[in-house]
Design a protein around this motif. Sequence first.
Motif, PDB file in Angstrom:
ATOM      1  N   THR A   1       0.824  -1.228  -0.035  1.00  0.00           N
ATOM      2  CA  THR A   1      -0.017   0.109  -0.113  1.00  0.00           C
ATOM      3  C   THR A   1       0.772   1.252   0.192  1.00  0.00           C
ATOM      4  OG1 THR A   1      -0.077  -0.007   2.420  1.00  0.00           O
ATOM      5  CG2 THR A   1      -1.945  -0.959   1.283  1.00  0.00           C
ATOM      6  N   SER A   2       2.188   1.413   0.242  1.00  0.00           N
ATOM      7  CA  SER A   2       2.856   2.568   0.703  1.00  0.00           C
ATOM      8  C   SER A   2       4.131   2.624  -0.045  1.00  0.00           C
ATOM      9  CB  SER A   2       3.010   2.837   2.214  1.00  0.00           C
ATOM     10  OG  SER A   2       3.839   1.813   2.858  1.00  0.00           O
ATOM     11  N   CYS A   3       4.243   1.565  -1.131  1.00  0.00           N
ATOM     12  CA  CYS A   3       5.481   1.663  -1.808  1.00  0.00           C
ATOM     13  C   CYS A   3       5.344   1.735  -3.272  1.00  0.00           C
ATOM     14  CB  CYS A   3       6.269   0.171  -1.313  1.00  0.00           C
ATOM     15  SG  CYS A   3       7.868   0.337  -2.112  1.00  0.00           S
ATOM     16  N   ALA A   4       5.916   2.679  -4.098  1.00  0.00           N
ATOM     17  CA  ALA A   4       5.828   2.758  -5.393  1.00  0.00           C
ATOM     18  C   ALA A   4       6.388   1.687  -6.039  1.00  0.00           C
ATOM     19  CB  ALA A   4       6.501   4.124  -5.815  1.00  0.00           C
ATOM     20  N   PRO A   5       6.014   1.282  -7.225  1.00  0.00           N
ATOM     21  CA  PRO A   5       6.478   0.098  -8.029  1.00  0.00           C
ATOM     22  C   PRO A   5       7.926   0.015  -8.225  1.00  0.00           C
ATOM     23  CG  PRO A   5       4.929   1.083  -9.242  1.00  0.00           C
ATOM     24  CD  PRO A   5       5.003   1.863  -7.996  1.00  0.00           C
ATOM     25  N   ALA A   6       8.636   1.080  -8.642  1.00  0.00           N
ATOM     26  CA  ALA A   6       9.870   1.228  -9.030  1.00  0.00           C
ATOM     27  C   ALA A   6      10.945   0.929  -7.884  1.00  0.00           C
ATOM     28  CB  ALA A   6      10.327   2.609  -9.680  1.00  0.00           C
ATOM     29  N   ARG A   7      10.374   1.383  -6.550  1.00  0.00           N
ATOM     30  CA  ARG A   7      11.265   1.250  -5.381  1.00  0.00           C
ATOM     31  C   ARG A   7      11.062  -0.326  -5.026  1.00  0.00           C
ATOM     32  NH1 ARG A   7      11.910   4.636  -0.005  1.00  0.00           N
ATOM     33  NH2 ARG A   7      13.322   5.746  -1.439  1.00  0.00           N
ATOM     34  N   CYS A   8       9.915  -1.050  -5.209  1.00  0.00           N
ATOM     35  CA  CYS A   8       9.360  -2.453  -5.003  1.00  0.00           C
ATOM     36  C   CYS A   8      10.406  -3.060  -6.020  1.00  0.00           C
ATOM     37  CB  CYS A   8       8.087  -2.675  -5.356  1.00  0.00           C
ATOM     38  SG  CYS A   8       7.042  -2.807  -4.235  1.00  0.00           S
ATOM     39  N   ALA A   9      10.579  -2.800  -7.200  1.00  0.00           N
ATOM     40  CA  ALA A   9      11.186  -3.611  -7.808  1.00  0.00           C
ATOM     41  C   ALA A   9      12.834  -3.314  -7.566  1.00  0.00           C
ATOM     42  CB  ALA A   9      11.294  -2.985  -9.320  1.00  0.00           C
TER      43      ALA A   9
END
Length: 213
Positions: A57-65
């Motif tokens: 819920t609080s993490c953008a996909p680029a950072r997730c990757a």
Amino acid sequence: MSAPFRDEEFESAWRELDEPQLEGGWQLFTEAMGVTIYRRYDEETGLYEYKVLGVLTSCAPARCADVYMDLEYRKGWDKYAKELYEKDFSGRSAIYWEVKYPFPLSNRDYVYVRERRDLEVDGRKIWVILARSSPETPWDEKKGVVRVTDYRQSVAMESNGACGTKVSMNYFDNPGGLIPSWLVNWAAQTGVPAFLTDMQKACDAYGDYQLRK
């Protein structure tokens, strides 16, 4: 060495974000902590493969990757990762990963290859990471640790339209040996949602980690 991942494999992974492919024996297994898990019986191995759908819920996909790809960082937040590092073999890299198992079971280790692609599809930004075991990589086995030679995973991520990430993951591995059914069920029902929760926390702390490097 394993052949590079095909374009079709990346497309198949990201399409699961739009419409999970649930034909062909997939059954709802559990819903927990905002995560939905399906499984399908594999007659050849007598094991299940899993499909996981959820939102960080609080993490953008680029950072997730980035967090997902950062092996050194993962050793700090994934309590089941005993060893995890990358090594070059004749110009191609492979990853070694030893996973802690509860006593009296032996730890498992993996030698695998992976690839990340940051895609643009009809104006959407989608991040896809594919991984699979590479038993042909000449990595010595360790005494007392069981080598997993049949492992594959695909992860697709994109924005959930707010501040988070929509995640779709397909996963299969054959851990070998005699694994109690309670442990297999626990890993799927509790371990996977808990991993995503830990990853959420890792995403939140990643900026501070990078500043300390």
